[in-house]
Design an enzyme around this catalytic site. Structure first.
Site, PDB file in Angstrom:
ATOM      1  N   GLU A   1      72.143  25.064 -58.798  1.00 46.39           N
ATOM      2  CA  GLU A   1      72.826  24.516 -59.971  1.00 46.39           C
ATOM      3  C   GLU A   1      73.939  23.573 -59.529  1.00 46.39           C
ATOM      4  OE1 GLU A   1      74.279  26.270 -64.165  1.00 46.39           O
ATOM      5  OE2 GLU A   1      75.260  27.196 -62.446  1.00 46.39           O
TER       6      GLU A   1
ATOM      7  N   ASP B   1      74.661  36.647 -62.672  1.00 50.30           N
ATOM      8  CA  ASP B   1      74.420  35.671 -61.614  1.00 50.30           C
ATOM      9  C   ASP B   1      72.950  35.637 -61.192  1.00 50.30           C
ATOM     10  OD1 ASP B   1      77.278  34.807 -61.051  1.00 50.30           O
ATOM     11  OD2 ASP B   1      77.432  36.975 -60.843  1.00 50.30           O
TER      12      ASP B   1
ATOM     13  N   ASP C   1      72.500  30.419 -57.719  1.00 53.02           N
ATOM     14  CA  ASP C   1      73.640  30.197 -58.610  1.00 53.02           C
ATOM     15  C   ASP C   1      74.902  30.434 -57.782  1.00 53.02           C
ATOM     16  OD1 ASP C   1      75.151  29.793 -60.972  1.00 53.02           O
ATOM     17  OD2 ASP C   1      75.250  31.955 -61.302  1.00 53.02           O
TER      18      ASP C   1
END
Length: 168
Positions: free
Chosen positions: A67, A139, A7
């Site tokens: 992502e 996160d 992430d």
């Protein structure tokens, strides 16, 4: 197979690793990489890169999932996130890992069943699916959800290949 989910972020980059053996997905490890706010942008990106390469070298996942960037209202913020995302793509590529990218809604749909799930719903479902995981922040939760998304995509691809070979 081990999957690292990443992430990306400039201040905090989450990472999470899961292992897939048949239909069993288990938690391996997760954490958050941080850059020093007092450093200039190039140094902060280097800090994230060095830390992420070390995680990959230590755990030796076979694949990475990252992502996709979402549209940010703030152009400067979007640009910085894009640069951090480049590091999240570059570090695994440097170590010759295949890298897959997923949109936030695809990740949420895979993990929660709803493409517009909120952060609490995602965290709850990650906890249910990976009960041994301990989180040091959102996160790392998000990173594990990215790894889970790829695990489900991988399993579905394998099922599709078997079905096609049986039909042919």
């Amino acid at each position: 197979m081990q999957i690292i989910g990443i992430d990306p972020g400039l201040r905090k980059t989450g990472w999470g690793i899961v292992s897939v053996e048949g239909n069993i997905i288990t938690h391996v490890s997760n954490g958050t990489l941080k850059s020093s706010k007092s450093n200039d942008l190039s140094q902060r990106l280097l800090e994230i890169f060095v830390q992420l390469v070390k995680v990959i070298e230590d755990f030796k996942p076979q694949v990475a999932a990252v992502e996709n960037t979402f549209i940010n209202k703030d152009a400067a913020g979007a640009l910085k996130l894009g640069q951090a995302r480049a590091i999240a793509l570059l570090a695994p590529a440097k170590l010759r890992l295949p890298v897959f990218e997923y949109a936030p809604n695809t990740i949420k749909k895979a993990v929660v069943g709803v493409g517009h799930a909120d952060k609490l719903q995602v965290k709850t479902m990650v906890q249910i699916q990976l009960p041994k995981a301990k989180f040091d922040g959102q996160d790392s939760v998000d990173a594990l959800s990215i790894a889970l998304c790829h695990a489900y995509q991988y399993k579905n691809q394998d099922k599709l290949k078997r079905a096609i070979s049986k039909a042919g």
